[in-house]
Design a protein around this motif. Structure first.
Motif, short mmCIF file in Angstrom:
data_model
loop_
_atom_site.label_atom_id
_atom_site.label_comp_id
_atom_site.label_asym_id
_atom_site.label_seq_id
_atom_site.Cartn_x
_atom_site.Cartn_y
_atom_site.Cartn_z
N GLU A 271 41.46 54.32 82.35
CA GLU A 271 41.92 55.19 83.43
C GLU A 271 40.77 55.61 84.34
O GLU A 271 40.97 55.84 85.54
N LEU A 272 39.57 55.71 83.78
CA LEU A 272 38.41 56.13 84.55
C LEU A 272 37.78 54.97 85.33
O LEU A 272 36.79 55.17 86.05
N GLY A 273 38.34 53.77 85.17
CA GLY A 273 37.85 52.65 85.95
C GLY A 273 36.77 51.80 85.32
O GLY A 273 36.18 50.94 85.99
N TYR A 274 36.50 52.02 84.04
CA TYR A 274 35.50 51.19 83.37
C TYR A 274 36.09 49.82 83.05
O TYR A 274 37.30 49.67 82.87
N THR A 275 35.22 48.82 82.97
CA THR A 275 35.66 47.46 82.68
C THR A 275 35.38 47.10 81.23
O THR A 275 34.58 47.79 80.54
N LYS A 276 36.00 46.02 80.77
CA LYS A 276 35.80 45.56 79.41
C LYS A 276 34.34 45.25 79.13
O LYS A 276 33.84 45.50 78.03
N GLU A 277 33.63 44.73 80.13
CA GLU A 277 32.22 44.37 79.95
C GLU A 277 31.34 45.60 79.82
O GLU A 277 30.21 45.50 79.29
N GLU A 278 31.81 46.74 80.28
CA GLU A 278 30.99 47.95 80.23
C GLU A 278 31.20 48.76 78.96
O GLU A 278 30.53 49.77 78.76
N VAL A 279 32.12 48.33 78.10
CA VAL A 279 32.46 49.10 76.90
C VAL A 279 32.31 48.25 75.66
O VAL A 279 32.70 47.07 75.64
N HIS A 280 31.73 48.84 74.62
CA HIS A 280 31.65 48.17 73.32
C HIS A 280 32.23 49.07 72.25
O HIS A 280 31.85 50.24 72.14
N LYS A 281 33.16 48.54 71.47
CA LYS A 281 33.80 49.30 70.40
C LYS A 281 33.27 48.82 69.05
O LYS A 281 33.25 47.63 68.77
#
Length: 312
Positions: free
Chosen positions: A301-311
């Motif tokens: 919702e905040l506009g982050y992309t998959k490439e910017e996040v690591h789970k």
């Protein structure tokens, strides 16, 4: 280590003979036939410790428990001795150590990764903070160990990081999922050449469950321009009300503490918590924890992309 706020890090394993294996919960990993390829774990000792020996970590290595310390009602600090006083783990952030043991009366080995909280160039020992879970085969084993007992360990590299790779990193953690975040935070802040900014959001059930608080508070005092932290607790007391954010990690909170993407050239968000928390913040992992899955939740919702996040 680690129910909303019990830590869960899911990592894909590789099983021998093609048997599938994954771990979830508190770095959960079990399989009937298991083989791990050699993990990448590199870190050179500082010049002042040039005489120290970086461990080669060929296969599983037996380490003997040196001491234990009760941290709170369900967390213990366990320190294991390395082969000699000059040895260092030499682990690169973020790398955990995978434990292996076979419960009494069983033939299937149990595997659990735990992230050290000691420095990777600390000579002679390696220390963990381990949260005990009800019926937890891994945490139960760790908590049952007495000084002099031994356990098998092998590095498991979880996330690649290079100094100044990102201009800002936001770390969102729950419970004992804080340990890999602490390992990376310390590595970044202790490197004078690394200018990366870090914002930590750390959620727990209560004040008592906050691990490594003193260490993070000291980081905030020493590096006020590079490190900020927000402690979120489900319940507060009259004594600590106002000191912590009460409730849960949500969009409103993250909007306040995360760096605005327009003001940063390159950002990364690390999410280390139980599955429900991960799903609400970044979308559920895919493939039973084997893959990152699609990005969703608050970060989507905040506009982050998959490439910017690591789970994790």
């Amino acid at each position: 280590m680690s129910g909303y706020l019990r830590t869960s890090l899911r990592v894909a394993g590789v099983a021998a003979a093609g048997a599938g294996v994954a771990y979830a919960g508190h770095h959960y990993l079990t399989t009937t036939s298991f083989f791990l390829t050699t993990a990448h774990a590199e870190s050179l000792p500082s010049d002042s410790r040039a005489a120290l020996k970086k461990m080669s970590w060929k296969g599983f290595t037996e380490l003997k428990l040196q001491s234990t310390e009760q941290v709170n009602h369900n967390v213990k600090k366990l320190t294991f001795a390395l082969p000699d006083d000059e040895s260092v783990t030499g682990l690169a952030p973020i790398t955990s150590l995978l434990t292996r043991h076979t419960p009494e009366g069983a033939w299937i080995p149990v595997f659990r990764p735990y992230t050290p909280v000691s420095e990777n160039d600390a000579p002679g020992t390696v220390t963990f903070m381990v949260k005990k879970y009800p019926n937890g085969k891994g945490s139960g084993k760790m908590h049952s160990l007495k000084p002099g007992d031994s356990l098998l360990f092998k590095p498991l590299h979880e996330f690649d990081y290079k100094p100044n790779q990102y201009s800002a990193v936001t770390c969102i953690a729950g419970g004992s999922g804080i340990t890999p975040i602490y390992q990376l935070t310390r590595a970044i802040l202790n490197n004078p050449e690394d200018k990366t900014k870090i914002a930590l959001v750390y959620a727990n059930n209560s004040e008592e469950d906050i691990l490594l608080k003193q260490e993070f508070d000291e980081f905030a005092q020493k590096y006020p321009d590079r490190f900020t932290r927000s402690y979120v607790v489900s319940t507060t007391t009259p004594q600590n009300e106002g000191e912590y954010v009460k409730g849960y990690v949500n969009k409103e909170l993250l909007t306040k503490v995360m760096p605005h993407k327009l003001n940063e050239r390159n950002v990364k968000v690390l999410v280390s918590g139980p599955p429900p928390m991960t799903a609400s913040i970044a979308g559920a992992k895919g493939g039973f924890g084997w893959t990152q899955g699609s990005l969703g939740g608050v970060l989507g919702e905040l506009g982050y992309t998959k490439e910017e996040v690591h789970k994790f």
